[in-house]
Design a protein around this motif. Sequence first.
Motif, PDB file in Angstrom:
ATOM      1  N   GLN A  29      93.756  92.611 -31.998  1.00  0.00           N
ATOM      2  CA  GLN A  29      92.509  91.919 -32.292  1.00  0.00           C
ATOM      3  C   GLN A  29      91.527  92.892 -32.935  1.00  0.00           C
ATOM      4  O   GLN A  29      91.507  94.078 -32.597  1.00  0.00           O
ATOM      5  N   SER A  81      92.158  83.334 -36.953  1.00  0.00           N
ATOM      6  CA  SER A  81      90.773  83.792 -36.855  1.00  0.00           C
ATOM      7  C   SER A  81      89.924  82.791 -36.092  1.00  0.00           C
ATOM      8  O   SER A  81      90.158  81.583 -36.140  1.00  0.00           O
ATOM      9  N   THR A 111      83.191  86.590 -37.392  1.00  0.00           N
ATOM     10  CA  THR A 111      84.611  86.278 -37.522  1.00  0.00           C
ATOM     11  C   THR A 111      85.406  87.252 -36.668  1.00  0.00           C
ATOM     12  O   THR A 111      85.289  88.468 -36.834  1.00  0.00           O
ATOM     13  N   SER A 136      89.240  88.375 -35.596  1.00  0.00           N
ATOM     14  CA  SER A 136      90.580  88.291 -36.191  1.00  0.00           C
ATOM     15  C   SER A 136      91.661  88.645 -35.187  1.00  0.00           C
ATOM     16  O   SER A 136      91.452  89.452 -34.288  1.00  0.00           O
ATOM     17  N   CYS A 137      92.806  88.017 -35.386  1.00  0.00           N
ATOM     18  CA  CYS A 137      93.956  88.243 -34.513  1.00  0.00           C
ATOM     19  C   CYS A 137      95.210  88.290 -35.366  1.00  0.00           C
ATOM     20  O   CYS A 137      95.392  87.462 -36.272  1.00  0.00           O
ATOM     21  N   ASN A 138      96.072  89.250 -35.047  1.00  0.00           N
ATOM     22  CA  ASN A 138      97.337  89.385 -35.748  1.00  0.00           C
ATOM     23  C   ASN A 138      98.457  89.520 -34.736  1.00  0.00           C
ATOM     24  O   ASN A 138      98.327  90.268 -33.764  1.00  0.00           O
ATOM     25  N   ASN A 177      98.420  85.482 -38.608  1.00  0.00           N
ATOM     26  CA  ASN A 177      96.977  85.654 -38.467  1.00  0.00           C
ATOM     27  C   ASN A 177      96.266  84.381 -38.020  1.00  0.00           C
ATOM     28  O   ASN A 177      96.549  83.277 -38.501  1.00  0.00           O
TER      29      ASN A 177
END
Lengths: 110, 116
Positions: free
Chosen positions: B6, B75, B20, B22-24, B73
């Motif tokens: 994250q 978000s 925003t 973000s997550c991957n 991904n």
Amino acid sequence: SQLAEENPWALSVHEGESVTVNCSYKTSITALQWYRQKSGEGPAQLILIRSNEREKRNGRLRATLDTSSQSSSLSITATRCEDTAVYFCATGANTGKLTFGHGTILRVHP
Amino acid sequence: EAAVTQSPRNKVAVTGGKVTLSCNQTNNHNNMYWYRQDTGHGLRLIHYSYGAGSTEKGDIPDGYKASRPSQENFSLILELATPSQTSVYFCASGDVTGGPSSYEQYFGPGTRLTVL
């Protein structure tokens, strides 16, 4: 209202003692999961017990499930300081959505 | 090599600003989730996704949007941040195609958001 709820809110034990966290839930389930969250980390699964199972073990951990009373328990034997964490039960459907309880705070003292 | 990451890990935002998160994930899971965690409330589901291009409302979606541009991904977007959105946010991935035994979710380390 919560669909899953752990009790008690908090527990404090000394190393080597055993401890049990209880969970009650309000929905029909296919599986119930127990997660542990250490300080500063995300939750991590400990045990998943399916609705047709009554008991599941993972090392020092033992989970039970009683679908008739809609309850589960997680027992930890020979506790260690590193077991200090918040413990959650979570129920879910085949959509993948999980409902978590508020968690039980466990502190293990040396 | 963490499977769910994250960014940012910490964020301070101003009221009314856009945020925003973000997550991957490298688990190749179809499903991804955004939760917030507040004292006394446990983890509450905000939005989730079944795959690229899909977003679904969770239990507390008001004030949040989500975007899943790819398998990896996901978000979470706060268009107009408010102090009540101060919280710790967790992203998770999972896959239910294997039946109940596959219901595990894998969580990221969390993002601490403070809205002033």
